[in-house]
Write a protein that holds these residues in place. Structure first.
Motif, short mmCIF file in Angstrom:
data_model
loop_
_atom_site.label_atom_id
_atom_site.label_comp_id
_atom_site.label_asym_id
_atom_site.label_seq_id
_atom_site.Cartn_x
_atom_site.Cartn_y
_atom_site.Cartn_z
N VAL A 195 0.84 -1.20 0.00
CA VAL A 195 0.00 0.00 0.00
C VAL A 195 0.87 1.24 0.00
O VAL A 195 1.88 1.30 0.71
CB VAL A 195 -0.92 0.02 1.25
N PHE A 196 0.50 2.23 -0.80
CA PHE A 196 1.12 3.55 -0.74
C PHE A 196 0.13 4.52 -0.09
O PHE A 196 -1.04 4.57 -0.49
CB PHE A 196 1.44 4.10 -2.14
N ASP A 197 0.60 5.28 0.88
CA ASP A 197 -0.18 6.40 1.43
C ASP A 197 0.56 7.67 1.05
O ASP A 197 1.60 7.98 1.62
CB ASP A 197 -0.31 6.27 2.95
N LEU A 198 0.05 8.36 0.04
CA LEU A 198 0.71 9.56 -0.48
C LEU A 198 0.25 10.80 0.28
O LEU A 198 -0.93 10.97 0.52
CB LEU A 198 0.41 9.71 -1.98
N CYS A 199 1.21 11.68 0.62
CA CYS A 199 0.93 12.86 1.46
C CYS A 199 0.43 12.38 2.82
O CYS A 199 -0.65 12.74 3.28
CB CYS A 199 -0.08 13.79 0.81
N SER A 205 9.68 4.21 -7.57
CA SER A 205 9.41 3.72 -8.93
C SER A 205 9.66 2.22 -9.07
O SER A 205 9.18 1.59 -10.01
CB SER A 205 10.27 4.49 -9.94
N GLU A 206 10.40 1.65 -8.12
CA GLU A 206 10.73 0.22 -8.19
C GLU A 206 9.67 -0.66 -7.51
O GLU A 206 9.79 -1.88 -7.51
CB GLU A 206 12.10 -0.03 -7.54
N VAL A 207 8.64 -0.04 -6.93
CA VAL A 207 7.63 -0.78 -6.16
C VAL A 207 6.27 -0.68 -6.84
O VAL A 207 5.86 0.40 -7.27
CB VAL A 207 7.52 -0.24 -4.72
N SER A 208 5.56 -1.80 -6.92
CA SER A 208 4.20 -1.80 -7.50
C SER A 208 3.19 -2.07 -6.39
O SER A 208 3.17 -3.16 -5.82
CB SER A 208 4.08 -2.88 -8.58
N SER A 260 -1.29 10.95 -13.43
CA SER A 260 -0.30 10.82 -14.51
C SER A 260 0.88 9.93 -14.14
O SER A 260 1.40 9.20 -14.98
CB SER A 260 0.22 12.21 -14.91
N ASP A 261 1.30 9.97 -12.87
CA ASP A 261 2.55 9.29 -12.49
C ASP A 261 2.39 8.07 -11.58
O ASP A 261 3.28 7.23 -11.51
CB ASP A 261 3.50 10.28 -11.79
N TRP A 262 1.27 7.96 -10.88
CA TRP A 262 1.17 6.92 -9.86
C TRP A 262 0.17 5.81 -10.22
O TRP A 262 0.39 4.65 -9.85
CB TRP A 262 0.80 7.55 -8.51
N LEU A 263 -0.91 6.14 -10.92
CA LEU A 263 -1.91 5.11 -11.24
C LEU A 263 -1.32 3.96 -12.05
O LEU A 263 -1.68 2.80 -11.84
CB LEU A 263 -3.08 5.74 -12.01
N LYS A 264 -0.41 4.29 -12.97
CA LYS A 264 0.16 3.25 -13.84
C LYS A 264 1.04 2.26 -13.08
O LYS A 264 1.39 1.21 -13.62
CB LYS A 264 0.95 3.90 -14.97
N ARG A 265 1.39 2.59 -11.84
CA ARG A 265 2.23 1.68 -11.05
C ARG A 265 1.41 0.61 -10.33
O ARG A 265 1.96 -0.36 -9.82
CB ARG A 265 3.02 2.48 -10.01
N ILE A 266 0.10 0.82 -10.25
CA ILE A 266 -0.75 -0.10 -9.49
C ILE A 266 -0.87 -1.44 -10.21
O ILE A 266 -1.03 -1.49 -11.43
CB ILE A 266 -2.15 0.52 -9.28
N LYS A 267 -0.80 -2.52 -9.46
CA LYS A 267 -0.93 -3.86 -10.03
C LYS A 267 -2.32 -4.05 -10.64
O LYS A 267 -3.30 -3.44 -10.20
CB LYS A 267 -0.73 -4.91 -8.94
#
Length: 283
Positions: A120-124, A182-185, A231-238
């Motif tokens: 899980v990413f919690d941004l901000c 960037s190395e984590v999905s 633009s930058d984070w959604l594409k990293r989601i599995k």
């Protein structure tokens, strides 16, 4: 010179002073400040209503009442606030956890229970209330809590320690940095980012303006952070993952459009008052 008072008199006088200062929930705030001053809970307070307090204790209480009367947030004075039943240190320089944000965490717990060892990413992340609550309630998860502010990051680290969560990784960084994590999905991204228009900051309630501008200001139209997330984070989601963000009630439509290009399903969710409060997108 302060005089001695019973607890009952203290509460009554504190409430009256807060009311005269225009504090909305004066009785509740006066009680919380009394509990803080006396290091007790409300049950103990009621049992000792007729107990007489010395001048020093009375003076300490009313110094807190004066701070509250001057518009300082109750949570900052208490230096701690509860979120999802957990304690969080708060103070000047960090956003105060709010009950409507618990909806975001409840969605996360429900979503993550179907996944094995989720990331899980919690941004901000701010105080870490979202990240830490998710990590505590979903112990098989690994939660990356991303925060840029030095002051907020300090609170984040304190709250990780207080709540004894080993599965939160605090990340000092800016979500506008394309290389960050960037190395984590992730399986799930959560965020309660700044979303108030820059021009509206000065018109906020005086108490809200005591909170850090960095945690409130979402840019000229309020969408700066949602655009970079899209633009930058959604594409990293599995595949099969999700994102859930909190926002203002008039922002769900635009954010839904931002997320829709990369999502299989997008929907807004409401807060406890029935007002639009955020957006959930399934990837």
């Amino acid at each position: 010179m302060m005089k001695t008072m019973t607890i009952s008199e203290l509460l009554r006088s504190g409430t009256e002073r807060l009311k005269s200062a225009g504090i909305d929930d004066a009785k509740f705030d006066a009680r919380c400040l009394a509990e803080h001053t006396l290091s007790c809970d409300y049950f103990s307070l009621r049992l000792d209503f007729q107990k007489e307090l010395d001048e020093k204790t009375v003076g300490k209480y009313f110094s807190l009442i004066e701070r509250r009367s001057g518009g300082e947030p109750l949570q900052y004075i208490l230096e701690e606030w509860e979120f999802m039943g957990l304690p969080f240190k708060v103070g000047e320089g960090v956003l105060i956890p709010r009950p409507e944000t618990e909806i975001l965490v409840e969605f996360a717990i429900d979503f993550l229970k179907k996944r094995e060892n989720p990331i899980v990413f919690d941004l901000c992340s701010g105080s870490g209330c979202i990240a830490i609550s998710v990590a505590k309630l979903c112990p098989s998860s690994t939660v990356y809590a991303v925060e840029k502010s030095d002051c907020a990051f300090d609170f984040l680290m304190k709250n990780i320690e207080i709540n004894d969560v080993k599965n939160v990784k605090a990340v000092k960084g800016d979500i506008f940095d394309k290389e960050l994590l960037s190395e984590v999905s992730p399986d799930l991204i959560l965020s309660n980012p700044p979303y108030i228009r820059s021009s509206e900051i000065d018109g906020l309630q005086s108490e809200v303006k005591k909170e850090p501008t960095m945690a409130l200001d979402g840019g000229e139209d309020g969408y700066d952070f949602y655009r970079v997330i899209a633009s930058d984070w959604l594409k990293r989601i599995k595949n099969g993952g999700a994102i859930a963000v909190e926002c203002a009630e008039n922002q769900t439509e635009y954010i839904s459009e931002l997320f829709s290009e990369q999502a299989s399903e997008v929907k807004a969710y409401n807060d406890l008052s029935g007002l639009p409060r955020g957006v959930i997108a399934l990837i």
